[in-house]
Design a protein around this motif. Structure first.
Motif, PDB file in Angstrom:
ATOM      1  N   ILE A   1       0.839  -1.329   0.071  1.00 11.03           N
ATOM      2  CA  ILE A   1      -0.005   0.028   0.012  1.00 11.03           C
ATOM      3  C   ILE A   1       0.794   1.128   0.147  1.00 11.03           C
ATOM      4  O   ILE A   1       0.463   2.363  -0.688  1.00 11.03           O
ATOM      5  CB  ILE A   1      -0.961   0.126   1.065  1.00 11.03           C
ATOM      6  CG1 ILE A   1      -1.839  -1.062   1.151  1.00 11.03           C
ATOM      7  CG2 ILE A   1      -1.900   1.283   1.141  1.00 11.03           C
ATOM      8  CD1 ILE A   1      -2.904  -1.551   2.471  1.00 11.03           C
ATOM      9  N   VAL A   2       2.188   1.028   0.660  1.00  8.37           N
ATOM     10  CA  VAL A   2       2.882   2.308   0.849  1.00  8.37           C
ATOM     11  C   VAL A   2       3.485   2.596  -0.683  1.00  8.37           C
ATOM     12  O   VAL A   2       3.559   3.583  -1.034  1.00  8.37           O
ATOM     13  CB  VAL A   2       4.107   2.079   1.669  1.00  8.37           C
ATOM     14  CG1 VAL A   2       4.964   3.091   1.665  1.00  8.37           C
ATOM     15  CG2 VAL A   2       3.519   1.977   3.330  1.00  8.37           C
ATOM     16  N   ARG A   3       3.950   1.380  -1.388  1.00 14.81           N
ATOM     17  CA  ARG A   3       4.354   1.731  -2.729  1.00 14.81           C
ATOM     18  C   ARG A   3       3.393   2.392  -3.620  1.00 14.81           C
ATOM     19  O   ARG A   3       3.694   3.204  -4.164  1.00 14.81           O
ATOM     20  CB  ARG A   3       4.777   0.334  -3.180  1.00 14.81           C
ATOM     21  CG  ARG A   3       6.161   0.264  -3.374  1.00 14.81           C
ATOM     22  CD  ARG A   3       6.322  -1.444  -3.788  1.00 14.81           C
ATOM     23  NE  ARG A   3       7.520  -1.836  -3.041  1.00 14.81           N
ATOM     24  CZ  ARG A   3       8.482  -2.156  -4.034  1.00 14.81           C
ATOM     25  NH1 ARG A   3       8.633  -2.042  -5.367  1.00 14.81           N
ATOM     26  NH2 ARG A   3       9.779  -2.494  -3.334  1.00 14.81           N
ATOM     27  N   ALA A   4       2.146   1.953  -3.534  1.00 13.64           N
ATOM     28  CA  ALA A   4       0.962   2.304  -4.588  1.00 13.64           C
ATOM     29  C   ALA A   4       0.696   4.081  -3.993  1.00 13.64           C
ATOM     30  O   ALA A   4       0.597   4.579  -4.741  1.00 13.64           O
ATOM     31  CB  ALA A   4      -0.263   1.668  -4.160  1.00 13.64           C
ATOM     32  N   ALA A   5       0.840   4.129  -2.706  1.00 13.87           N
ATOM     33  CA  ALA A   5       0.708   5.480  -2.139  1.00 13.87           C
ATOM     34  C   ALA A   5       1.543   6.437  -2.842  1.00 13.87           C
ATOM     35  O   ALA A   5       1.212   7.624  -3.292  1.00 13.87           O
ATOM     36  CB  ALA A   5       0.385   5.505  -0.739  1.00 13.87           C
ATOM     37  N   LYS A   6       2.888   6.038  -2.749  1.00 13.59           N
ATOM     38  CA  LYS A   6       3.982   7.049  -2.948  1.00 13.59           C
ATOM     39  C   LYS A   6       3.695   7.238  -4.548  1.00 13.59           C
ATOM     40  O   LYS A   6       4.152   8.156  -5.101  1.00 13.59           O
ATOM     41  CB  LYS A   6       5.368   6.187  -2.880  1.00 13.59           C
ATOM     42  CG  LYS A   6       5.654   6.362  -1.448  1.00 13.59           C
ATOM     43  CD  LYS A   6       6.984   5.923  -1.199  1.00 13.59           C
ATOM     44  CE  LYS A   6       7.809   6.147   0.033  1.00 13.59           C
ATOM     45  NZ  LYS A   6       8.971   5.497   0.229  1.00 13.59           N
TER      46      LYS A   6
END
Lengths: 332, 449
Positions: free
Chosen positions: B395-400
């Motif tokens: 999710i962090v990757r996608a958010a970034k």
């Protein structure tokens, strides 16, 4: 406000576990120590020398490369040390030291740093380094005789003995006893021969919760099942299965390489698929390929599949209705 | 189906993930003490989730404890009452602990704590009376969320809501006020359990506590075994001490095996979850008619000289409370309202206590346990720790990358911000912060449409 000064604020949680990347890597290094000791006993001080050169080049190349790119210094997270150890464990003890250094630079600079450093490489650096060396140097396939004396530091006089897998696949030469196989008294790469030491390290990693035993068990389990089937179709001895499991880099690969965080799925089902896939590929290469050994290639192939496996095994968020689509269709 | 012996329910379904956090229940044996009446209270009009109240008093008014000072005609809101007697000296904007501005009523205390003459026990005969009484009491969820309780209880009786879960898990470290509530006010809990059950027609009541509180357990067991419970419909549930057992969705799952779908409430699977202190308060309100004007807090942490459990009027300045606990023993570096896992870090002590605050924790720099953020090594600990089966690192990757489709697919919105992922992260990533970022991006995107 205390004396007009603002306090430090940050998003919750305000508690953190003590584990850090460094502590995890340190645990891996500790888990690799039994294998290192075993390799020195089996292949002499030359094994230690190869390991030191490999670790040193890995750490140094990470430091220099990041310095050149003006990036933060990451050698203190110890991940380069782990890569260096694993790379050395994948080489025969008689390998010329300059080749070791080239392997180390390739693993760290090309495979790890060029893709963004820790956590970003899409294949395991140590395995990629080993494959690079296998393809480049014939010396990678020249095995030293085990137990030639601890003072064997040059490695030059090493006699090229065949590995058990080569013996099994060609049918020529003598196989070591099963006990010798378990203790690692056979020709092979530094860290792969002593099964006992690898198991010890693996137990330590599981006990310290660094890895879950899912990948090693599904990997080795798959190879075992397939080899048992082959045993029955070929009508060979049970010892065939035992030799298959204990030879080559299967244990080293299953316990230390396939469990690499970055290049294996983070989901539970994903880990099983990954392990089974590694096992299948290893068997295919061993039984039908032209190479006697296939652990490195199987792991690297599964590394590449990892994002795909993860995508299809990501669990549904808590409480997601199971048949959402079907219900929608029924309503429509 | 209910398992276990009479009066005791073993968790129907074990909660996934979670983390073992140090309990640090240092104040468990300390009785709640009332702090001396503060000279001044600042009572914000936006303490609860929902519409803020409008002040109904003006500067110069004399008010008494329990007198209505703020109300709203919106449904999702809870009235606000004076917590000390005295004179209204200001009605205007103040900064809340979360950095938002809110209208607030400042009352200078006359030190008498005189009760408002209008206070009288409510007449409760029907379900509607009961819900109105809960609204009039100004009660919001005392466990930390601050959701108006009357809204939660005002469910449609035809919807098949059958289970009331009473949350005494208190899975956050340090906090012991719910534990004290169980021990010190067990009669209130007992009578409220049966009143609520009867008034709202619950078929089953599950009181849940973690197994690290044997004393509370003994007392809660007595409530579950009470003679009024002839059909064994009130049960005590034993939970393994693991964070975040006390989260609403986890509670519902443990008690009934039902899973609250993403974006839904416990009521959608037939459950209502209430904090044990809220339950005890209802009982007291029905007896006395005194609205929610004070609450219990745990004051603890390495920088507090004398950790205590205190009872304070709503709107008391946090600085006054810390002073009552002997002040700071070390220079404070971080100050938190609520627990260390989900609490809110605040910038200073000059802030009022809200209805839903259950703790004040102060830490010196060496105990604030800050980690520097390094690169993700994809160890998967976050995914293992997530009780809601999310994969925080992805999710962090996608958010970034502002990858809205991926964030939706892997359920960024489901996150309840329990902090288990960030707690376990060896790379020191502020994962909860990233989760909030992901949710903010999703909100932004859906607003565009």
């Amino acid at each position: 406000m205390i004396d007009g000064k603002l306090l430090h604020v940050s998003a919750s949680p305000h508690f953190r576990s003590k584990a850090t990347t460094k502590s995890i890597m340190l645990d891996v290094i500790i888990a690799l120590l039994p294998s290192l000791i075993a390799s020195v006993v089996i292949f002499g001080l030359r094994a230690l020398l190869v390991t030191i050169i490999s670790v040193a080049t890995c750490v140094l190349s990470e430091y220099v490369f990041r310095k050149l790119l003006k990036r933060s210094n990451t050698i203190t997270d110890l991940s380069a040390v782990v890569t260096g150890l694993l790379l050395a464990f994948n080489m025969p003890s008689g390998i010329p030291l300059w080749m070791v250094a080239i392997g180390g630079v390739f693993a760290i600079v090309i495979v790890k740093q060029c893709f963004g450093g820790i956590g970003q490489n899409f294949v395991n650096p140590a395995i990629a380094g080993r494959i690079f060396m296998l393809l480049s140097f014939g010396k990678m396939m020249e095995w030293s005789e085990p137990m030639a004396g601890i003072m064997n530091i040059t490695g030059v006089e090493a006699i090229s003995g065949a590995t058990p897998l080569a013996v099994m696949s060609s049918g020529e030469g003598l196989l070591p006893s099963l006990m010798d196989m378990f203790l690692g008294i056979r020709g092979g790469c530094l860290g792969e021969t002593c099964i006992a030491a690898i198991i010890l390290g693996g137990i330590y990693l599981v006990a310290r919760k660094v890895i879950k035993p899912v990948i090693p068990l599904s990997y080795i389990g798959t190879v075992a099942v397939i080899m048992i089937i082959v045993k029955f179709t070929k009508g060979s001895d049970w010892s065939f299965v035992a030799y298959q499991l204990m030879s080559g880099g299967l244990f080293l690969g299953a316990v230390f390489m396939a469990t690499d965080y970055t290049t294996s799925p983070i989901t539970f089902t994903g880990k099983i698929i990954f392990g089974v896939g590694c096992g299948l590929l290893t068997c295919l290469i061993r039984l039908f390929g032209s190479l006697p050994e296939g652990v490195s290639y199987s792991i690297i192939l599964m590394n590449v599949l990892c994002p795909l496996i993860e995508r299809y095994t990501t669990p549904k968020p808590f409480g997601t209705p199971k048949k959402e689509k079907k219900e929608g269709e029924a309503k429509a | 189906m209910a398992k276990g012996t009479k009066g005791v329910l073993t968790a129907v379904k074990k909660v996934r993930g979670g983390v073992k956090v140090d309990h640090r229940k240092n104040t468990a044996d300390l009785e709640v003490v009332r702090i001396p009446t503060p000279a001044k209270v600042v009572i914000p009009m936006a303490m609860h989730i929902g519409a803020p109240c409008e002040p109904v008093v003006k500067v110069g008014d004399t008010v008494a404890v329990g007198q209505l000072i703020g109300d709203s005609d919106k449904f999702v809101s809870a009235p606000i009452h004076a917590s000390v007697s005295g004179t209204v000296t200001a009605v205007g904007d103040v900064k809340l602990p979360n950095g938002m501005m809110s209208k607030a009523v400042t009352i200078e205390s006359d030190g008498e704590m005189r009760l408002w003459e209008g206070i009288k026990p409510p007449v409760v005969e029907t379900r509607e009376d009961f819900i109105k009484a809960v609204r009039d009491s100004g009660l919001v969820g005392l466990g930390g969320a601050g959701f108006p309780t009357h809204v939660k209880l005002n469910f449609d009786p035809s919807k098949g809501i059958d289970t009331l879960v009473i949350n005494a898990a208190e899975c956050e470290p340090y906090i012991t006020v719910d534990y004290r509530e169980c021990i010190d006010n067990s009669w209130d809990i007992l009578s409220a359990v049966y009143t609520i059950k009867e008034m709202l027609g619950f078929k089953k009541v599950v009181i849940a506590a973690e197994d690290n509180k044997p004393e509370a357990f003994r007392i809660l067991k007595r409530i579950a075994d009470d003679q009024a419970d002839t059909d064994d419909e009130v049960k005590l549930m034993v939970l393994e001490s693991k964070y975040p057992q006390g989260a609403e969705k986890m509670m519902v799952q443990s008690a009934t095996g039902r899973k609250v779908p993403p974006g839904k409430l416990p009521a959608d699977v037939g459950c209502v979850v209430m904090n044990v202190a809220s339950v005890a308060f209802i009982s007291r309100y029905l007896k006395t008619g005194k609205p929610l004007v004070s609450r219990s807090l745990t004051v603890d942490g390495s920088a507090i000289k004398e950790p205590k459990n205190v009872r304070v009027p709503i709107g008391t300045n946090i600085g006054d409370i810390i002073e009552f606990c002997g002040g700071f023993s070390k220079e404070p570096y971080k100050l938190i309202t609520g627990g260390p896992m989900m609490g809110l870090a605040i910038v200073g002590t000059d802030l009022p206590i809200l209805k839903q605050n259950n703790a004040i924790l102060a830490f010196a720099e060496e105990d604030a346990l800050l980690k520097t953020e390094t690169d993700c090594i994809r160890c998967g600990r976050c995914a293992m720790a997530c009780p809601l089966s999310l994969t925080p690192t992805n999710i962090v990757r996608a958010a970034k990358a502002r990858d809205v489709d991926t964030m939706k697919r892997i359920g960024a919105n489901v996150c309840m911000e329990c902090g288990s992922c960030a707690y376990s992260c060896p790379a020191g990533k502020p994962l909860v912060q990233y989760m909030r970022l992901a949710k903010a991006i999703l909100r932004e995107e859906s607003a565009k449409k």
